[in-house]
Design a protein around this motif. Structure first.
Motif, mmCIF file in Angstrom:
data_model
loop_
_atom_site.group_PDB
_atom_site.id
_atom_site.type_symbol
_atom_site.label_atom_id
_atom_site.label_comp_id
_atom_site.label_asym_id
_atom_site.label_seq_id
_atom_site.Cartn_x
_atom_site.Cartn_y
_atom_site.Cartn_z
ATOM 1 N N GLY A 1 -8.435 -1.376 -9.700
ATOM 2 C CA GLY A 1 -7.354 -0.911 -9.133
ATOM 3 C C GLY A 1 -6.737 -2.006 -9.987
ATOM 4 N N PRO A 2 -7.058 -3.203 -9.918
ATOM 5 C CA PRO A 2 -6.291 -4.229 -10.333
ATOM 6 C C PRO A 2 -5.613 -3.896 -11.938
ATOM 7 C CG PRO A 2 -7.898 -5.167 -9.388
ATOM 8 C CD PRO A 2 -8.368 -4.218 -9.181
ATOM 9 N N GLU A 3 -6.455 -3.350 -12.908
ATOM 10 C CA GLU A 3 -6.415 -2.767 -13.952
ATOM 11 C C GLU A 3 -5.221 -2.374 -14.149
ATOM 12 O OE1 GLU A 3 -8.656 -1.132 -17.807
ATOM 13 O OE2 GLU A 3 -10.153 -2.870 -16.240
ATOM 14 N N HIS A 4 -5.286 -0.874 -13.351
ATOM 15 C CA HIS A 4 -4.600 0.190 -13.621
ATOM 16 C C HIS A 4 -3.039 0.195 -12.662
ATOM 17 C CE1 HIS A 4 -8.557 2.155 -14.898
ATOM 18 N NE2 HIS A 4 -7.063 1.748 -16.344
ATOM 19 N N ASP A 5 -2.887 -1.519 -12.115
ATOM 20 C CA ASP A 5 -1.635 -1.332 -11.056
ATOM 21 C C ASP A 5 -0.420 -0.916 -11.520
ATOM 22 O OD1 ASP A 5 -2.931 -2.276 -9.016
ATOM 23 O OD2 ASP A 5 -2.314 -4.175 -9.382
ATOM 24 N N GLY A 6 -0.094 -0.509 -12.820
ATOM 25 C CA GLY A 6 1.008 -0.729 -14.320
ATOM 26 C C GLY A 6 0.852 0.676 -14.043
ATOM 27 N N LEU A 7 0.025 1.625 -13.919
ATOM 28 C CA LEU A 7 0.067 2.613 -13.905
ATOM 29 C C LEU A 7 0.052 3.634 -12.983
ATOM 30 C CD1 LEU A 7 -1.196 5.467 -15.349
ATOM 31 C CD2 LEU A 7 -3.408 4.772 -15.158
ATOM 32 N N LEU A 8 -0.229 2.873 -11.648
ATOM 33 C CA LEU A 8 0.094 3.318 -10.256
ATOM 34 C C LEU A 8 1.561 3.941 -10.435
ATOM 35 C CD1 LEU A 8 -2.768 1.931 -8.417
ATOM 36 C CD2 LEU A 8 -2.486 4.221 -8.838
ATOM 37 N N TYR B 1 4.230 6.207 -9.212
ATOM 38 C CA TYR B 1 5.223 6.474 -7.956
ATOM 39 C C TYR B 1 6.588 6.276 -8.580
ATOM 40 C CZ TYR B 1 0.656 4.276 -5.047
ATOM 41 O OH TYR B 1 -0.453 4.461 -4.670
ATOM 42 N N ASP B 2 6.538 5.743 -9.626
ATOM 43 C CA ASP B 2 7.826 6.106 -9.905
ATOM 44 C C ASP B 2 8.330 7.713 -10.570
ATOM 45 O OD1 ASP B 2 8.810 3.330 -9.378
ATOM 46 O OD2 ASP B 2 7.976 2.754 -11.093
ATOM 47 N N LEU C 1 1.457 -0.819 0.099
ATOM 48 C CA LEU C 1 -0.053 -0.313 0.257
ATOM 49 C C LEU C 1 0.494 0.955 0.049
ATOM 50 C CD1 LEU C 1 -2.040 -1.095 2.571
ATOM 51 C CD2 LEU C 1 -2.953 -1.139 0.033
ATOM 52 N N HIS C 2 0.687 2.236 -0.999
ATOM 53 C CA HIS C 2 1.162 3.406 -0.875
ATOM 54 C C HIS C 2 0.656 4.466 0.097
ATOM 55 C CE1 HIS C 2 3.558 1.702 -3.639
ATOM 56 N NE2 HIS C 2 4.778 3.117 -4.016
ATOM 57 N N HIS C 3 1.699 5.767 0.630
ATOM 58 C CA HIS C 3 1.267 6.707 0.415
ATOM 59 C C HIS C 3 1.830 7.922 -0.034
ATOM 60 C CE1 HIS C 3 5.061 7.010 3.244
ATOM 61 N NE2 HIS C 3 4.076 6.080 4.136
ATOM 62 N N ALA C 4 1.434 9.003 -0.039
ATOM 63 C CA ALA C 4 2.298 10.179 -0.468
ATOM 64 C C ALA C 4 3.462 9.960 -0.735
ATOM 65 C CB ALA C 4 2.058 11.425 0.222
ATOM 66 N N TYR C 5 4.505 8.844 0.100
ATOM 67 C CA TYR C 5 5.823 8.411 -0.114
ATOM 68 C C TYR C 5 6.555 7.689 -0.496
ATOM 69 C CZ TYR C 5 5.309 13.808 2.060
ATOM 70 O OH TYR C 5 5.065 15.528 2.542
ATOM 71 N N GLY C 6 5.323 7.021 -0.707
ATOM 72 C CA GLY C 6 5.892 5.914 -1.279
ATOM 73 C C GLY C 6 5.381 4.219 -0.484
#
Length: 296
Positions: free
Chosen positions: A118-125, A129-130, A17-22
């Protein structure tokens, strides 16, 4: 060894799980620090949580997972600074919405989040984050994700509504007042309304907060109207003013004459007490009430 109200905190997959800083791997220790005997450590933890799971009003993947632990912390009388923890819970659950959004319709408020899967866009997330460059369409999907995360946080709090409603009668006036402000954003169940009506008159802060919450309760209810009229006649200044505001919101021009007199007198005062849990100054509520009556 049990973590008390934080039992199970290490069972959450915070690294996923990510928050604003990773990745939110720092969240368990921040939650534990809210129980510290060191005031500075508690303040730092509160600030860190405010910054990472409620960053400038935005909720994140990890935000909803924090909610039940904050509820458990507040529900334990051994937790220090419980009112501050309720304040953080309020921000995570409700965001930066102001009282002009009451009564609150979560279906309408969070409708845009339906565009995010969510699952469909995991790569986009992960690309987000990167800090990779994203197209306009991808940014729109991320905007929908933020709405979904806000909805997840809201409904996580809604699932704890019975517990939160219990705090309206908490012995700590600040906890009770903040709880009254928080329950105003959820369904006005019979339990919620009963708790708000029952706050004793001599407990000025929670009574004032309960009055403002009842101002935004949409359904007609004889118990509510009777209680507000009692408080107009016999309450302290803050209690009477907030009760008059509630009458104006609920009754419009049919409000009692005494309530109108209280509002007119209060509109010229700069010394009205703030009501904990509400961002708007009490005089601001007075002016809005008068506007509703065509007098502002």
């Amino acid at each position: 060894m049990s973590d008390g109200p934080l039992a199970g905190v290490d069972a959450v997959a915070w690294h996923r799980l990510h928050h604003a800083y990773g990745p939110a791997t720092d969240v368990p220790d921040q939650l534990r620090a809210l129980r510290s005997r060191d005031e500075d450590r508690r303040a730092d933890a509160l600030a860190c949580l405010s910054g990472n799971v409620y960053h400038q009003g935005t909720r994140w993947q990890a935000s909803h997972a924090v909610v039940p632990f904050l509820v458990a912390l507040v529900d334990d009388p051994e937790t220090p600074d419980r009112a501050a923890v309720v304040g953080l819970l309020h921000r995570i659950a409700i965001g930066d919405r102001r009282d002009d959004g009451l009564p609150f319709d979560p279906r309408e408020a969070f409708a845009a989040g339906d565009a995010f899967d969510g699952p469909e866009h995991d790569g986009l997330l992960q690309r987000f984050y990167d800090e990779e460059e994203l197209s306009d369409d991808e940014c729109r999907i991320l905007d929908a994700a933020a709405v979904r995360w806000a909805a997840d946080s809201y409904f996580a709090a809604s699932a704890c509504l019975t517990t939160i409603t219990g705090w309206v009668s908490d012995p700590d006036d600040l906890v009770a007042a903040h709880a009254a402000a928080l329950v105003a954003w959820f369904e006005a169940t019979d339990g919620v309304v009963s708790a708000l009506v029952a706050v004793p008159e001599h407990r000025t802060r929670p009574r004032a907060g309960a009055n403002l919450a009842l101002a935004h309760t949409p359904a007609a209810d004889v118990r509510v109207d009777r209680r507000l009229r009692e408080l107009i006649r016999s309450g302290t200044t803050t209690t009477a003013v907030t009760a008059a505001v509630a009458c104006a919101y609920r009754d419009g021009e049919a409000l009692p004459e005494q309530a109108l007199s209280i509002l007119v007198e209060a509109s010229g005062r700069d010394d009205l007490e703030a009501v904990p849990g509400w961002d708007r100054a009490l005089r601001g509520f007075v002016m809005l009430a008068l506007q509703r009556l065509g007098l502002g």
